[in-house]
Enzyme design. Structure first.
Site, PDB file in Angstrom:
ATOM      1  N   LYS A 202      32.853  84.042  17.800  1.00 45.60           N
ATOM      2  CA  LYS A 202      32.904  85.485  18.052  1.00 45.60           C
ATOM      3  C   LYS A 202      31.665  85.877  18.845  1.00 45.60           C
ATOM      4  O   LYS A 202      30.563  85.969  18.298  1.00 45.60           O
ATOM      5  CB  LYS A 202      32.944  86.295  16.766  1.00 45.60           C
ATOM      6  CG  LYS A 202      32.980  87.804  17.051  1.00 45.60           C
ATOM      7  CD  LYS A 202      32.536  88.624  15.868  1.00 45.60           C
ATOM      8  CE  LYS A 202      32.432  90.105  16.243  1.00 45.60           C
ATOM      9  NZ  LYS A 202      31.394  90.371  17.258  1.00 45.60           N
ATOM     10  N   GLY A 246      22.042  87.332  13.741  1.00 49.70           N
ATOM     11  CA  GLY A 246      22.099  88.779  13.858  1.00 49.70           C
ATOM     12  C   GLY A 246      21.140  89.442  12.889  1.00 49.70           C
ATOM     13  O   GLY A 246      20.172  88.829  12.427  1.00 49.70           O
ATOM     14  N   SER A 247      21.418  90.682  12.554  1.00 47.88           N
ATOM     15  CA  SER A 247      20.517  91.458  11.701  1.00 47.88           C
ATOM     16  C   SER A 247      20.609  90.998  10.252  1.00 47.88           C
ATOM     17  O   SER A 247      21.621  90.437   9.811  1.00 47.88           O
ATOM     18  CB  SER A 247      20.853  92.940  11.792  1.00 47.88           C
ATOM     19  OG  SER A 247      22.087  93.207  11.134  1.00 47.88           O
ATOM     20  N   THR A 248      19.560  91.285   9.495  1.00 47.55           N
ATOM     21  CA  THR A 248      19.546  90.935   8.081  1.00 47.55           C
ATOM     22  C   THR A 248      20.619  91.708   7.324  1.00 47.55           C
ATOM     23  O   THR A 248      21.287  91.151   6.434  1.00 47.55           O
ATOM     24  CB  THR A 248      18.159  91.219   7.490  1.00 47.55           C
ATOM     25  OG1 THR A 248      17.196  90.371   8.142  1.00 47.55           O
ATOM     26  CG2 THR A 248      18.125  90.941   5.999  1.00 47.55           C
ATOM     27  N   GLY A 251      23.872  90.062   8.046  1.00 52.73           N
ATOM     28  CA  GLY A 251      23.851  88.739   7.433  1.00 52.73           C
ATOM     29  C   GLY A 251      24.159  88.793   5.954  1.00 52.73           C
ATOM     30  O   GLY A 251      24.864  87.927   5.417  1.00 52.73           O
ATOM     31  N   GLU A 269      20.691  83.094  10.645  1.00 53.10           N
ATOM     32  CA  GLU A 269      19.428  83.270  11.380  1.00 53.10           C
ATOM     33  C   GLU A 269      19.307  84.759  11.638  1.00 53.10           C
ATOM     34  O   GLU A 269      20.037  85.321  12.448  1.00 53.10           O
ATOM     35  CB  GLU A 269      19.470  82.455  12.677  1.00 53.10           C
ATOM     36  CG  GLU A 269      18.096  82.268  13.294  1.00 53.10           C
ATOM     37  CD  GLU A 269      17.802  83.308  14.354  1.00 53.10           C
ATOM     38  OE1 GLU A 269      17.098  84.284  14.013  1.00 53.10           O
ATOM     39  OE2 GLU A 269      18.269  83.158  15.483  1.00 53.10           O
ATOM     40  N   CYS A 303      14.672  88.091  17.666  1.00 51.79           N
ATOM     41  CA  CYS A 303      14.506  88.070  16.218  1.00 51.79           C
ATOM     42  C   CYS A 303      13.123  87.553  15.824  1.00 51.79           C
ATOM     43  O   CYS A 303      12.575  87.960  14.795  1.00 51.79           O
ATOM     44  CB  CYS A 303      15.600  87.232  15.575  1.00 51.79           C
ATOM     45  SG  CYS A 303      15.779  85.591  16.318  1.00 51.79           S
ATOM     46  N   GLU A 401      11.962  95.998  11.146  1.00 51.99           N
ATOM     47  CA  GLU A 401      12.264  95.412  12.454  1.00 51.99           C
ATOM     48  C   GLU A 401      12.797  96.494  13.394  1.00 51.99           C
ATOM     49  O   GLU A 401      13.793  97.145  13.103  1.00 51.99           O
ATOM     50  CB  GLU A 401      13.303  94.300  12.310  1.00 51.99           C
ATOM     51  CG  GLU A 401      13.579  93.589  13.630  1.00 51.99           C
ATOM     52  CD  GLU A 401      14.602  92.472  13.497  1.00 51.99           C
ATOM     53  OE1 GLU A 401      14.404  91.422  14.114  1.00 51.99           O
ATOM     54  OE2 GLU A 401      15.599  92.671  12.776  1.00 51.99           O
TER      55      GLU A 401
END
Length: 509
Positions: A202, A246-248, A251, A269, A303, A401
């Site tokens: 994706k 991607g973002s936490t 995730g 990650e 990141c 972030e």
């Protein structure tokens, strides 16, 4: 028939015409979505996913919008390929040859990849060779591993044979971010295909163009049909492994969905607020240059960006002055990504630009001091000025972030204070230490809670060296041998399953 996209580039640095299929890539073919949808700016929710040129804000094209039904088709195709024409039915040596061929084709077409990322992501055309070369070297690295995925024979007793096999999962899912779509896709394709898995990818709906190009190269390299592009994978019961960048926040949702369904293995990650520590004895000129690259490159959309810069009091003021000068120079060099004089790229979208400006406004209200930037640049495209602010680690913009070109500088006195501030974060993706004292460099590196440490450099990643985070920055590792789990000790990272086989050679009941 799936749509196509044609772009004629006539720029100071690149002149060519690129034709791309923009349908869904399933079973080796570009096809229309089951429901016939495209990502169009028709409704507000769809507008957020339109394909725009971030340097101008103009629409580039429409691309096929997949649904759950399309994912089901993609996974079925990938399962069929795994059972009939891929997996362990194809020797590792052959898988390695195909990966090596894909690397050669990617290297051949790197100018096209760079042009598409300049158009769709906003990267300067000539300013990101490291990312593209790392993409090629990653595929080549894992091509070399493809015939070295081995189990072990384990001694038990003379009447028994015990051994292990490292077997592919079957269908692996990969969710690729918008900030480095080519590089992060290579990080996932390499280990997945080397170990015999098929893969459903994706790409980000914001930056899908290079994924279409790489899909064409997969066909040209000679991979059997079955490797596909799709969406909605974290809950799919037949995807047994998922790699997400991607973002936490996202995730966490991916991991939750995977746990709620089939307990698939997940590599995450995620985000970071990485500390970059500058000691008094550092080579200051070099430290400033590396720090600028660590936070302002890619418009801060990394990141692992070195977004929290901890500077010892003896060199703090000089460091701030020097970094502010670089930031102001970069702001003056913003512009067309294809102009060789351009030194600063845009944010990827209106949403991302607004998010960054929102954090800057919060920092101003909290009393941070601004030495450069802090504003939008112009009113065309999504440009934010490289920003340098000083303050403390309790400020919101110094802890969360931002994912933009915003450097948060904190003054410290002692080594112990620097370590305490650096580790006072929910994240742990990367960190750096700048000092001419080798004992201090190693001592501080060992004390910092981060997955990647850089001493007197920053973000110099290698295909052979693992990358991943501590704490809320992720689970597992990408790159290097660690992504393969051939030792069987990193279950969250693995692209293979370990099977133990017990053979009776003469035991009697």
């Amino acid at each position: 028939m799936p749509s196509t996209f044609t772009k004629k580039f006539q720029t100071p640095t690149y002149n060519a015409t690129i034709n791309l299929n923009t349908g869904l890539f399933i079973n080796g073919q570009f096809v229309d979505a089951v429901q016939g949808g495209t990502i169009e700016p028709i409704e507000l929710i769809a507008l957020l996913h339109s394909v725009f040129n971030p340097a101008t804000g103009e629409k580039i094209t429409s691309v096929a919008a997949g649904t759950k039904e399309d994912v089901d088709l993609a996974v079925k195709a990938a399962q069929q390929a795994y059972k009939t024409s891929w997996g362990l039915k194809v020797p590792g040596s052959q898988r390695g040859k195909l990966l090596s061929k894909l690397a050669d084709l990617l290297e051949r077409d790197l100018d096209q990849i760079a042009a598409l990322e300049s158009l769709n992501v906003g990267k300067t055309f000539s300013g990101h060779p490291f990312e593209y070369n790392l993409s090629v070297s990653t595929l080549r690295y894992y091509a070399g591993w493809a015939d070295k995925i081995q189990g072990k024979t384990i001694e038990t007793n003379e009447l028994k044979l015990a051994y292990t096999r490292h077997e592919p999962f079957g269908v692996v899912g990969a969710i690729v971010p918008w900030n480095g779509p080519t590089m992060t896709l290579a990080w996932k394709l390499g280990p997945a295909l080397a170990t015999g898995n098929t893969i459903v990818v994706k790409p980000s709906e914001l930056t899908p163009l290079t994924a279409f190009k790489i899909a064409e190269l997969v066909n040209e390299a000679g991979f059997p049909p079955g490797h596909t592009a799709g969406q909605a994978m974290s809950e799919h019961p037949h995807i047994m492994k998922l790699a997400f960048t991607g973002s936490t926040a996202t995730g966490r949702r991916v991991q939750e969905a995977s746990a709620r369904t089939n307990l698939k293995a997940v590599t995450l990650e995620l985000g970071g607020k990485s500390p970059n520590i500058i000691f008094d004895d550092a080579d200051l000129e070099q430290a400033v240059k590396w720090a600028a690259s660590a936070i302002f490159a890619n418009a801060g959309q990394m990141c692992s960006a070195g977004s929290r810069i901890l500077v010892q009091e003896g060199v703090h003021d000089k460091f701030v002055e020097s970094l502010a000068a670089i930031a102001k120079g970069m702001a003056a060099a913003k512009g067309d990504p294809f102009d060789p004089k351009t030194g600063h790229m845009p944010q990827v979208s209106q949403t991302q630009m607004d998010r960054i400006l929102g954090y800057i406004n919060i920092a101003k209200k909290e009393g941070a001091q601004f030495h450069a930037g802090g504003v939008r640049l112009g009113n065309v495209g999504y440009f934010v000025a490289p920003t340098l602010m000083t303050g403390n680690n309790n400020m919101k913009a110094f802890r969360e972030e931002i994912f933009g070109p915003v450097a948060a500088v904190i003054k410290f006195k002692t080594e112990e204070e620097a370590i305490e501030i650096a580790n006072d974060t929910d994240y742990g993706l990367a960190a750096a230490v700048f000092t001419e004292n080798s004992a201090r460099a190693i001592r501080v590196s060992h004390a910092l809670e981060a997955g990647s440490l850089f001493v007197n450099n920053y973000n110099t990643l290698e295909a052979s060296v693992p990358f991943g985070g501590y704490k809320a920055s992720g689970v597992g590792r990408e790159l290097g041998e660690y992504a393969l789990n051939i030792s069987g000790t990193h279950d969250e990272t693995r692209y293979t399953r370990v099977k133990a086989v017990h053979v009776n050679l003469g035991m009697r009941l």
